[in-house]
Scaffold this active site. Structure first.
Site, short mmCIF file in Angstrom:
data_model
loop_
_atom_site.label_atom_id
_atom_site.label_comp_id
_atom_site.label_asym_id
_atom_site.label_seq_id
_atom_site.Cartn_x
_atom_site.Cartn_y
_atom_site.Cartn_z
N TRP A 1 0.86 -1.19 0.00
CA TRP A 1 0.00 0.00 0.00
C TRP A 1 0.89 1.23 0.00
O TRP A 1 1.88 1.30 0.75
CB TRP A 1 -0.92 0.05 1.22
CG TRP A 1 -1.66 1.35 1.30
CD1 TRP A 1 -2.76 1.71 0.57
CD2 TRP A 1 -1.32 2.50 2.09
NE1 TRP A 1 -3.13 3.00 0.88
CE2 TRP A 1 -2.26 3.51 1.80
CE3 TRP A 1 -0.30 2.77 3.01
CZ2 TRP A 1 -2.24 4.77 2.40
CZ3 TRP A 1 -0.25 4.03 3.61
CH2 TRP A 1 -1.21 5.00 3.31
N HIS B 1 -8.16 -6.46 4.55
CA HIS B 1 -7.84 -5.76 5.78
C HIS B 1 -9.17 -5.29 6.34
O HIS B 1 -9.85 -4.45 5.74
CB HIS B 1 -6.92 -4.57 5.51
CG HIS B 1 -5.47 -4.92 5.53
ND1 HIS B 1 -4.47 -4.00 5.41
CD2 HIS B 1 -4.85 -6.12 5.68
CE1 HIS B 1 -3.29 -4.60 5.47
NE2 HIS B 1 -3.50 -5.89 5.62
N HIS C 1 -11.30 1.75 2.82
CA HIS C 1 -10.66 2.45 1.71
C HIS C 1 -11.57 2.72 0.52
O HIS C 1 -11.10 2.88 -0.60
CB HIS C 1 -9.43 1.65 1.25
CG HIS C 1 -8.28 1.76 2.19
ND1 HIS C 1 -7.02 1.28 1.88
CD2 HIS C 1 -8.18 2.28 3.44
CE1 HIS C 1 -6.20 1.51 2.90
NE2 HIS C 1 -6.89 2.11 3.86
N ASP D 1 -9.48 -3.29 1.66
CA ASP D 1 -9.60 -2.73 3.02
C ASP D 1 -10.95 -2.03 3.07
O ASP D 1 -11.21 -1.11 2.29
CB ASP D 1 -8.46 -1.76 3.27
CG ASP D 1 -8.49 -1.14 4.66
OD1 ASP D 1 -9.55 -0.62 5.05
OD2 ASP D 1 -7.45 -1.16 5.35
N GLU E 1 -3.01 -2.97 -2.45
CA GLU E 1 -4.15 -2.42 -1.69
C GLU E 1 -4.46 -0.99 -2.13
O GLU E 1 -3.59 -0.12 -2.11
CB GLU E 1 -3.80 -2.44 -0.20
CG GLU E 1 -4.84 -1.81 0.70
CD GLU E 1 -4.39 -1.76 2.16
OE1 GLU E 1 -5.19 -1.32 3.00
OE2 GLU E 1 -3.24 -2.14 2.44
N ASP F 1 -10.14 3.93 10.92
CA ASP F 1 -9.45 2.82 11.59
C ASP F 1 -9.89 2.60 13.03
O ASP F 1 -9.06 2.51 13.94
CB ASP F 1 -7.94 3.02 11.51
CG ASP F 1 -7.40 2.77 10.12
OD1 ASP F 1 -7.52 1.64 9.65
OD2 ASP F 1 -6.87 3.71 9.49
N ASP G 1 -6.86 -4.35 10.45
CA ASP G 1 -6.07 -3.13 10.29
C ASP G 1 -6.80 -1.96 10.94
O ASP G 1 -7.73 -1.40 10.36
CB ASP G 1 -5.82 -2.86 8.80
CG ASP G 1 -4.93 -1.64 8.59
OD1 ASP G 1 -4.48 -1.04 9.58
OD2 ASP G 1 -4.71 -1.27 7.42
N LYS H 1 -6.84 2.69 -2.15
CA LYS H 1 -7.47 3.61 -1.19
C LYS H 1 -8.14 4.73 -1.97
O LYS H 1 -7.61 5.17 -2.99
CB LYS H 1 -6.43 4.18 -0.22
CG LYS H 1 -7.03 4.91 0.97
CD LYS H 1 -5.96 5.23 2.01
CE LYS H 1 -6.58 5.85 3.26
NZ LYS H 1 -5.57 6.13 4.30
N ASP I 1 -11.81 6.67 6.42
CA ASP I 1 -10.91 5.59 6.83
C ASP I 1 -10.31 5.89 8.20
O ASP I 1 -9.13 6.19 8.33
CB ASP I 1 -9.81 5.43 5.78
CG ASP I 1 -8.83 4.32 6.13
OD1 ASP I 1 -9.25 3.30 6.69
OD2 ASP I 1 -7.63 4.49 5.84
#
Length: 417
Positions: A183, A284, A260, A257, A224, A294, A324, A226, A292
């Site tokens: 990424w 992820h 993302h 992810d 990956e 997290d 993640d 985003k 995003d």
């Protein structure tokens, strides 16, 4: 009633809809989830001042952050002792452990700089996954693998090659395949004049990294995407369309992810489409709130839908699941345990659903019956099966695990400041 007695009652209830709970628990025990090391120290790593850049941000200052490899490994041990099953640890390249005087920059990393992680994993029967670290570095100034500065781009290409060699080392030493995920934060804050040239440079950089002779049976390379990053809101070079096509053309994995994408996109809906065209898929799993952000993975609707699609597609051996997130506002070890157990709960919830029966009802277009059945399943005694799974794996059930966290906090974490 004891946990076993409650389980036996639940077993009979699920058996009435064609689900063998004993078989389900045997399958769940063998599902390995990749636990991300960076939750334990807010993505700081061991290179220097731990300042984050490149669209990475950890918020909060809860006491007890791991400050060195020994503390991080101790925290990982504590978390794993409260999570059923045997799993994998996901490392970033900035977690290299150097002997005094042997520090090198990221383009010169070697397997020996991760030998202590291999020793740690081998002693516990864990696998290791890996990520080149394309952020929090003086040469990560908005563009890395897509940079127009050839010296910058060469540095990051060499970093990717070094990480491929390290990933193969992990796989050979541990006799377990390693997922190496790429990424990059590359992008533009405002509307760019040229989107194709940066992507052409990224394509060339990836081609050069993959030119390294590595064993594809041992190392699964993933890319990956985003949708945007902090300070890079207008254009992300590594978009989903770019990586999906690149992965397909080069026979590597696409990693999704679920933080993302645009807020109205759901990864659960992408999984079956991706699996129709890919042998394997990587995830992820995180929890975005408006972006995003997290947050710690909860047992929410989208997590359950992600797990359902994996199970419905009969893809438990084709989807590589990793977590993640990094929340510095709460107990970091507890954050690991909550997220990992919730991912397992979601998989269990999916495996306790009579997928074939539901699909038959759908094929018969009995949509009213389908809706009814899906709603009634929400009230089946899933929790009693989960608690028994914890008992079988010698970890605390229900909220009992949190007692160990509080003790660890008072005895270890608080003393770190």
């Amino acid at each position: 009633m004891t946990t076993k007695q409650r389980y036996e009652s639940a077993k009979e209830i699920y058996n009435n809809i064609g689900i063998d709970t004993d078989e389900v628990l045997n399958r769940l025990k063998n599902i390995s989830i990749s636990m991300h090391c960076w939750q334990g120290d807010d993505v700081a790593g061991f290179e220097g001042d731990g300042q984050l850049s490149g669209g990475i941000q950890a918020t909060g200052n809860y006491p007890g952050k791991a400050r060195n490899p020994e503390e991080l490994m101790a925290d990982i041990d504590k978390a794993l002792s409260l999570i059923p099953g045997t799993h994998r640890i996901n490392l970033h390249a900035n977690y290299a452990i150097f002997a005094p005087g042997e520090e090198v920059d990221r383009d010169k990393l070697e397997p020996k700089h991760f030998a202590k992680w291999v020793e740690f994993a081998k002693a516990r029967g864990l696998g290791l996954d890996f990520n080149p670290t394309y952020f929090s570095h003086p040469k990560a100034d908005g563009l890395t693998l897509s940079s127009e500065d050839e010296s910058i781009r060469e540095f990051w290409i060499n970093h990717g090659k070094a990480c491929l060699r390290i990933s193969e080392y992990f796989a050979k030493e541990l006799n377990k395949p390693c997922l190496m995920n790429i990424w990059i934060p590359d992008g533009f804050k405002d509307i760019p004049a040229d989107r194709m040239s940066p992507r052409a440079r990224l394509k060339d950089s990836l081609d050069q990294i993959l030119s390294v002779d590595y064993d594809r049976k041992l190392v699964n390379v993933a890319v990956e995407s985003k949708v945007f990053g902090i300070g890079l809101e207008a254009c992300t070079v590594g978009s989903h369309e770019f990586y999906m096509n690149y992965a397909a053309k080069n026979n590597i994995l696409c990693l999704l992810d679920n933080g993302h994408y645009h807020p109205t996109e759901v990864v659960s809906d992408k999984i079956p489409s991706m699996l129709l065209f890919s042998d394997k898929l990587a995830l992820h799993v995180t929890r975005p709130i408006r972006w995003d952000s997290d947050h710690v993975v909860l047992f929410d609707d989208e997590l359950k839908e992600i797990a359902k699609e994996i199970v419905r597609c009969n893809a438990l051996d084709r989807v590589l699941i990793g977590l993640d997130y990094f929340d510095a506002s709460i107990n970091r070890v507890a954050a690991w345990v909550v997220g990992m157990r919730n991912m397992q709960k979601a998989l269990l919830y999916a495996m306790l659903s009579p997928s074939k029966k539901l699909a038959e009802i759908q094929n018969q277009r009995n949509y009213t019956e389908l809706m009814m059945f899906q709603e009634e399943l929400k009230f089946y005694p899933f929790g009693d099966v989960w608690n028994y799974f914890c008992e079988l794996n010698n970890v605390p059930e229900k909220e009992d695990w949190f007692k160990a966290i509080k003790e660890y906090e008072m005895e270890v974490l608080i003393k770190r400041g």
